[in-house]
Write a protein that holds these residues in place. Structure first.
Motif, short mmCIF file in Angstrom:
data_model
loop_
_atom_site.label_atom_id
_atom_site.label_comp_id
_atom_site.label_asym_id
_atom_site.label_seq_id
_atom_site.Cartn_x
_atom_site.Cartn_y
_atom_site.Cartn_z
N SER A 1 14.66 4.85 4.05
CA SER A 1 14.69 4.02 5.20
C SER A 1 15.28 4.54 6.23
O SER A 1 15.09 4.36 7.33
CB SER A 1 14.93 2.65 4.93
OG SER A 1 16.20 2.71 4.26
N ASN B 1 10.18 -3.91 1.10
CA ASN B 1 11.28 -4.72 1.36
C ASN B 1 12.43 -3.59 2.06
O ASN B 1 13.34 -3.32 1.35
CB ASN B 1 11.65 -5.34 0.22
CG ASN B 1 10.76 -6.38 -0.28
OD1 ASN B 1 10.83 -7.45 0.10
ND2 ASN B 1 9.92 -5.91 -1.16
N PRO B 2 12.09 -3.02 3.11
CA PRO B 2 12.93 -1.92 3.59
C PRO B 2 14.51 -2.55 3.92
O PRO B 2 14.43 -3.72 4.43
CB PRO B 2 12.36 -1.49 4.78
CG PRO B 2 11.43 -2.37 5.33
CD PRO B 2 11.15 -3.27 4.25
N ILE B 3 15.48 -1.73 3.74
CA ILE B 3 16.74 -2.18 3.92
C ILE B 3 17.51 -0.79 4.12
O ILE B 3 17.22 0.38 3.63
CB ILE B 3 17.29 -2.91 3.10
CG1 ILE B 3 19.09 -3.21 3.36
CG2 ILE B 3 17.41 -1.87 1.61
CD1 ILE B 3 19.51 -4.07 2.29
N SER C 1 20.22 -2.64 -6.70
CA SER C 1 19.27 -3.50 -6.86
C SER C 1 18.02 -3.25 -7.25
O SER C 1 17.64 -2.00 -6.89
CB SER C 1 19.03 -4.78 -5.74
OG SER C 1 18.59 -4.09 -4.74
N CYS D 1 14.71 2.70 -1.02
CA CYS D 1 14.50 1.58 -1.29
C CYS D 1 12.91 1.12 -1.59
O CYS D 1 12.18 2.11 -1.36
CB CYS D 1 14.92 0.76 -0.14
SG CYS D 1 14.29 0.98 1.48
N ASP D 2 12.59 -0.21 -1.58
CA ASP D 2 11.22 -0.33 -1.86
C ASP D 2 10.50 -0.53 -0.45
O ASP D 2 11.02 -1.34 0.67
CB ASP D 2 11.14 -1.84 -2.47
CG ASP D 2 9.84 -2.49 -2.46
OD1 ASP D 2 8.98 -1.81 -2.15
OD2 ASP D 2 9.65 -3.65 -2.88
N PHE E 1 13.94 -2.83 -4.82
CA PHE E 1 14.76 -1.85 -5.30
C PHE E 1 15.41 -1.22 -3.96
O PHE E 1 15.25 -1.16 -2.89
CB PHE E 1 13.84 -0.54 -5.93
CG PHE E 1 14.46 0.74 -5.68
CD1 PHE E 1 15.68 1.04 -6.78
CD2 PHE E 1 14.01 1.88 -5.03
CE1 PHE E 1 16.13 2.18 -6.89
CE2 PHE E 1 14.68 2.99 -4.97
CZ PHE E 1 15.78 3.32 -5.91
N ALA E 2 16.75 -1.04 -4.32
CA ALA E 2 17.68 -0.51 -3.06
C ALA E 2 18.95 0.43 -3.86
O ALA E 2 19.28 -0.08 -4.75
CB ALA E 2 18.28 -1.60 -2.25
N THR F 1 19.41 5.92 2.14
CA THR F 1 19.22 4.69 1.73
C THR F 1 17.73 4.98 1.16
O THR F 1 16.74 5.26 1.97
CB THR F 1 19.30 3.30 2.50
OG1 THR F 1 20.29 3.37 3.08
CG2 THR F 1 18.83 2.18 1.64
N ARG G 1 21.42 -7.60 -1.04
CA ARG G 1 20.98 -7.37 -2.34
C ARG G 1 21.67 -7.57 -3.39
O ARG G 1 22.81 -6.95 -3.37
CB ARG G 1 20.34 -5.94 -2.15
CG ARG G 1 19.06 -5.42 -1.36
CD ARG G 1 17.95 -5.88 -1.77
NE ARG G 1 16.77 -5.40 -1.17
CZ ARG G 1 16.40 -6.08 0.31
NH1 ARG G 1 16.92 -7.29 0.37
NH2 ARG G 1 15.68 -5.53 0.64
#
Length: 715
Positions: free
Chosen positions: A355, A405-407, A343, A401-402, A320-321, A399, A312
């Motif tokens: 996540s 778009n997982p991370i 991000s 995030c979006d 988003f993260a 974490t 990211r």
């Protein structure tokens, strides 16, 4: 670029102020707030009115306990030509006391740079080394500030030498002081070859002056050294310098910035925060040399389902993260969750995806922090630090995030607690409240743990030291109105094995109808790095956990029962072998066994695994491990012999002694069990003139005679 973003990313600096206890971090932070216009009055630690030390316990003791986040804005001292040249600072003032080291560790994980403050009399101290090591682990670029040069016994050169010798040979003088002790008047900037005085109310006016005559020669010499160190990092500049060409200041600054961000140079500045000298030039250095979020490597994480590596970049356009790095109970709004956005952007009132837990949560409000005061904001951008109100299930290291778009970002690792204490509520009314208060405090602090003694059913709390636990009990009383009685602090011993042993265990129960059948054979031995005769690597520390090896062949134990055996082994480890302390640093190899088609079950294999582990471990020459502390005592010369003798009598190993101005510093390694109440003894031995600090170093095997006493006390 988002139209709403007021400060572009290149004008943002996320940095922390880190140091040993009493080096002047909070005093420096107060000056930063004053000079950046965030406050209109300078708070003083000794008067108990600082902004960043806002907890009652901090103001009473004059120390920092919790990391405080501050947002402020800085215009460089030489930026008068550019009125728009404001930089946004997100600063975290961290504690210096070893008991609160987790605050430093988690803060460094989310910061892009650090200002490391040193005491001009003491130079590098034990906690300076620990904090430096944490910064090294996180590859955090640093600027050094040698503070307190107005104090009696202060020496810039001695302190600078201690940085070179004990922390890094890459440190480079950027300034030298004009006078020391009571004659400290200002600083010489070796880059510009100008002197600076700090005049007006609280040193607010930075006045350029000529270098005093008596300093010109040493300034020339040190400038030459500094330029050589800088040009080493750029071939073109190096060649120009060797050809005798004059290297321009702007070119030197450009190369120096790159070198600082790459951790190739640590620039050293000086002054006295208390006497308002030098702080503004350190803030200029933060702008000039510490990275913006755009200049640090993009954050790397993994996809929660596939394990694929993801990157990211620090951009508002990326998904988003963010990483939650700290929780703080707030009496007005409930739990605050501090997070760093790596991000993308996030708005209040939206749903975000955790996540780590796989849950969605509504982000009620977002606040930007001014230590204990807060300003509500609608949106937070990449590279910023803020706090969320209303997140129920988000913990430290999770974490956010979006969802599309997982991370999962790398978790923060924390040191394990080494001191425990029994605690019970004072009254029946306190009973229910105590459980809730302890849970809230353990959510906030990852180094604070709560367990229950299985035999006595008493509640046991665990922390990093006596002061840590004392503060926890005090906070319970003040913030949650819970009265508690406590027992004496206890040492967190561990157990391990020193040789290899095998065991076989059959768990068979027949009670009419379906029975229970579990049969395992396993080998227990020390982890490879701790085996007898193994060359222990220099950095191999105890408490590495354990490894479970499944070498069962031909399906003699069905695959679905293997996790149950491991669970049983872990249970056996938690009960201990000699004195009931948890077992660490063992390797367990499950190599054989058998099962029954009808009677075998997970519970039977779990019990068989636990029994086999206990049986093998008892024959594998078990030993007790104890925490060893790094201790530094600073004392007047005349008490040195008494102190070294006394430390040796407490099973201490004296490592080195050095002069510290008019005093002597003694460094030793001493078992934690011998250090309870040491401050009282030390004061009576030295007429109250000596001080000491200690921090956890490693676990080591307890001598046989001491182990016998520990075992006897547990029976």
């Amino acid at each position: 670029m988002d139209k709403e973003r007021k400060y572009p990313l290149e004008k943002v600096r996320n940095f922390g102020i880190i140091a040993h206890i009493d080096a002047g971090k909070t005093t420096t932070s107060e000056r930063v707030l004053f000079y950046t216009g965030a406050t209109h009055k300078i708070g003083e630690v000794h008067e108990g009115d600082t902004v960043t030390d806002w907890m009652e316990q901090e103001r009473e003791r004059g120390i920092t306990i919790t990391a405080a986040a501050i947002t402020c804005f800085w215009k460089k001292t030489d930026a008068s030509k550019d009125p728009e040249n404001f930089y946004r600072f997100n600063i975290i003032d961290t504690p210096g006391h070893i008991d609160f080291t987790a605050e430093v560790k988690r803060s460094l994980r989310v910061l892009d740079g650090a200002v490391v403050v040193f005491d001009g009399v003491a130079g590098v101290e034990p906690q300076s080394e620990t904090n430096w090591r944490y910064a090294d682990e996180g590859k955090v670029p640093r600027v050094c500030f040698i503070n307190k040069l107005d104090r009696m016994g202060a020496s810039f050169e001695k302190s600078f030498a201690s940085i070179l010798n004990r922390l890094s040979p890459k440190a480079v003088r950027m300034q030298i002081p004009i006078g020391e002790e009571e004659k400290h008047e200002g600083v010489v900037d070796l880059l510009k070859m100008k002197g600076y005085h700090f005049e007006g109310d609280m040193g607010i006016e930075v006045k350029e002056v000529e270098i005093p005559e008596h300093l010109k020669e040493s300034a020339e010499k040190f400038r030459k050294e500094m330029v050589e160190k800088i040009v080493e990092n750029d071939e073109t500049l190096m060649n120009a310098y060797l050809e005798g060409k004059e290297v321009q200041i702007d070119e030197l600054k450009k190369v120096l910035r790159k070198a600082v961000i790459a951790n190739e140079i640590f620039p050293v500045f000086c002054g006295s925060a208390l006497k308002n000298k030098g702080v503004q030039l350190v803030l200029d250095a933060v702008v000039d040399y510490l990275p913006s979020p755009l200049e640090v490597p993009p954050v790397i994480g993994v996809h929660p389902k596939t394990g694929e590596e993801l990157v990211r970049k620090p951009s508002d356009e990326e998904p988003f993260a963010a990483l939650a790095f700290k929780l703080q109970a707030d009496p007005f709004v409930g739990m605050l969750t501090f997070f760093r956005v790596y991000s993308g952007t996030v708005e209040s009132g939206t749903y975000i995806y955790n996540s780590t837990t796989g849950e969605k949560e509504r982000l009620g409000r977002i606040v930007r922090l001014q230590a204990d005061k807060r300003e509500e904001v609608k949106k937070v951008y990449a590279g910023e630090i803020a706090a969320a109100v209303g997140l129920k299930n988000t913990k430290t290291s999770h974490t956010l995030c979006d969802e599309n778009n997982p991370i999962v970002l790398e978790q923060i690792t924390f040191p394990l607690p080494v001191v425990s204490m029994r605690i019970e509520p004072k009254t029946k009314a306190d009973q229910e409240k105590m459980g809730m208060a302890l849970k809230r405090l353990s959510d906030e602090d990852p180094t604070f743990k709560i367990t229950s003694d299985p035999e006595t059913l008493e509640t046991v709390i665990w922390g990093m030291g006596e002061l840590h636990l004392e503060i926890i009990v005090d906070r319970m009383k003040r913030e949650f109105s819970v009265g508690a009685n406590t027992g004496a602090p206890q040492v967190a011993y561990r157990e391990t094995v020193t040789t290899e042993a095998e065991a076989e265990s059959k768990y068979i129960r027949q009670t009419g109808g379906r029975g229970q059948y579990g049969h395992v054979k396993l080998t227990v031995k020390p982890l490879p790095q701790f085996e007898e005769g193994a060359k222990v690597p220099k950095n191999a520390k105890r408490e590495q956990g354990f490894e479970f090896i499944n070498s069962v062949k031909g399906g003699v134990i069905p695959q679905e029962y293997i996790p149950a055996v491991e669970k049983g082994v872990r249970e056996g480890m938690s009960r201990g072998i000699l004195a009931g302390y948890p077992v660490v640093d063992v390797s367990v190899d499950l190599y054989d066994g058998s099962y029954h088609e009808v009677d075998s079950s997970e519970i039977a294999f779990k019990i068989a695994g636990s029994m086999a582990f206990q049986d093998a471990a008892k024959r594998a020459k078990p030993v007790i491990l104890e925490p060893i502390m790094k201790v530094e005592v600073v004392t007047p010369d005349k008490f040195m012999g008494d102190i070294t003798g006394h430390l040796s009598s407490r099973r201490g190993q004296i490592e080195e002694m050095e002069d510290r101005g008019m005093l002597k510093a003694i460094r030793a390694k001493v078992p934690l069990s011998e250090m309870f109440g040491y401050i009282t003894t030390l004061r009576s031995m030295t007429e109250g003139r000596a001080t000491f600090v200690m921090e956890f170093h490693e676990y080591a095997i307890v001598p046989r005679n001491v182990a016998d006493e520990i075992i006897a006390s547990r029976k």
